[in-house]
Write a protein that holds these residues in place. Structure first.
Motif, short mmCIF file in Angstrom:
data_model
loop_
_atom_site.label_atom_id
_atom_site.label_comp_id
_atom_site.label_asym_id
_atom_site.label_seq_id
_atom_site.Cartn_x
_atom_site.Cartn_y
_atom_site.Cartn_z
N PRO A 68 -25.20 2.92 18.96
CA PRO A 68 -25.05 4.27 19.53
C PRO A 68 -23.60 4.66 19.78
CG PRO A 68 -26.87 3.12 20.57
CD PRO A 68 -26.19 2.11 19.69
N TYR A 69 -22.77 3.68 20.18
CA TYR A 69 -21.38 4.01 20.48
C TYR A 69 -20.59 4.38 19.23
CZ TYR A 69 -20.01 -0.64 18.79
OH TYR A 69 -19.80 -1.75 18.02
N GLU A 70 -21.12 4.05 18.05
CA GLU A 70 -20.45 4.38 16.80
C GLU A 70 -20.70 5.83 16.39
OE1 GLU A 70 -20.14 1.23 13.56
OE2 GLU A 70 -22.05 0.69 14.52
N HIS A 88 -28.95 13.90 13.14
CA HIS A 88 -29.01 12.50 12.69
C HIS A 88 -28.00 12.24 11.58
CE1 HIS A 88 -30.52 8.61 11.42
NE2 HIS A 88 -30.66 9.09 10.19
N TYR A 89 -27.96 13.16 10.62
CA TYR A 89 -27.00 13.01 9.52
C TYR A 89 -25.57 12.98 10.04
CZ TYR A 89 -23.84 14.29 5.79
OH TYR A 89 -22.77 14.32 4.94
N ARG A 90 -25.23 13.87 10.94
CA ARG A 90 -23.87 13.92 11.49
C ARG A 90 -23.51 12.63 12.20
NH1 ARG A 90 -22.47 19.59 14.43
NH2 ARG A 90 -21.18 18.09 15.57
N ARG A 91 -24.46 12.05 12.93
CA ARG A 91 -24.19 10.80 13.64
C ARG A 91 -23.93 9.65 12.67
NH1 ARG A 91 -28.92 12.43 17.02
NH2 ARG A 91 -28.14 13.18 19.04
N VAL A 92 -24.77 9.57 11.65
CA VAL A 92 -24.61 8.49 10.67
C VAL A 92 -23.32 8.67 9.87
CG1 VAL A 92 -25.60 7.44 8.60
CG2 VAL A 92 -27.09 8.09 10.51
N ALA A 95 -20.30 7.66 11.88
CA ALA A 95 -20.13 6.21 11.99
C ALA A 95 -19.54 5.62 10.71
CB ALA A 95 -21.48 5.56 12.30
N TYR A 96 -20.07 6.07 9.57
CA TYR A 96 -19.55 5.54 8.30
C TYR A 96 -18.11 5.99 8.05
CZ TYR A 96 -23.69 3.27 6.40
OH TYR A 96 -24.72 2.39 6.17
N LYS A 97 -17.76 7.17 8.51
CA LYS A 97 -16.38 7.63 8.36
C LYS A 97 -15.42 6.72 9.13
CE LYS A 97 -13.14 11.41 9.22
NZ LYS A 97 -12.17 10.47 9.86
#
Length: 207
Positions: A68-70, A88-92, A95-97
């Motif tokens: 979650p912190y990512e 959800h997409y923005r969160r994922v 994190a990958y960025k």
């Protein structure tokens, strides 16, 4: 008698000069070897450390869980506006960025050492890092396709194409920490080849 003493004296002086020259040559040769070993040792150590840092970021990119912190902290008000799927997409993607940024920073650090290695060793090291470079590029490419597949704004045909490739995408971008992971095995082997070459440079008198 005087000529004999003079001749002997000249011989002694000549021998002394030759011995001094030999000692100087030997000392210079030893100094050169010591200097070469020191350069190889320091450069090799730097490259090894940077390769380990780079590998850590690759493993982080492949870690299958996102904490979650990512993720991006999106206000509930915004979520209500854009919907759960986009949130959800923005969160994922966020994190990958960040994981990708850490990879590129590590790659940048290694690049400086690689340029120095090329100046000292030619292309010997570069040949042993080609596979690692290729696999890292493949990983980033697969992550991009995965993000395309889960992006609600992706058009249907493009999303379907990405979804059709999800089995191969998942094989590359996820490391489930199981014994069977052919992609990780290939990366381990490629890294080991580079390490073996570098460790030879760390040995005194080699290189």
């Amino acid at each position: 008698m005087g000529n004999l003493i003079s001749d002997i004296s000249n011989i002694v002086v000549g021998l002394s000069a030759a011995c001094a020259a030999f000692a100087a040559w030997k000392g210079l040769n030893t100094w050169r070897k010591e200097t070469e070993w020191k350069i190889n040792h320091e450069l090799s150590h730097s490259i090894l450390v940077n390769i380990y840092k780079l590998r850590e970021t690759i493993d982080e990119l492949r870690y299958p869980r996102i904490a979650p912190y990512e993720m991006e902290d999106i206000p509930q008000e915004t979520i209500d506006q854009i919907g759960d799927e986009k949130a959800h997409y923005r969160r994922v993607a966020y994190a990958y960025k960040n994981r990708g940024d850490r990879y590129y920073n590590a790659k940048k650090e290694l690049k400086a050492s690689r340029l120095e290695a090329r100046a000292n060793w030619g292309n010997s090291l570069e040949k042993r890092l080609v596979t690692m470079d290729r696999m890292a590029d493949e990983l980033l490419n697969r992550i991009g396709k995965y993000l395309t597949a889960i992006n609600p704004e992706t058009d249907d045909s493009t999303r379907q194409l990405a979804n059709d490739q999800m089995k191969e995408i998942g094989r590359v971008i996820y490391d489930w920490q199981t014994k069977e992971d052919d992609w990780r095995d290939q990366l381990d082997e490629a890294q080991q080849q580079a390490e073996d070459f570098i460790r030879n440079k760390l040995e005194r008198g080699k290189g």
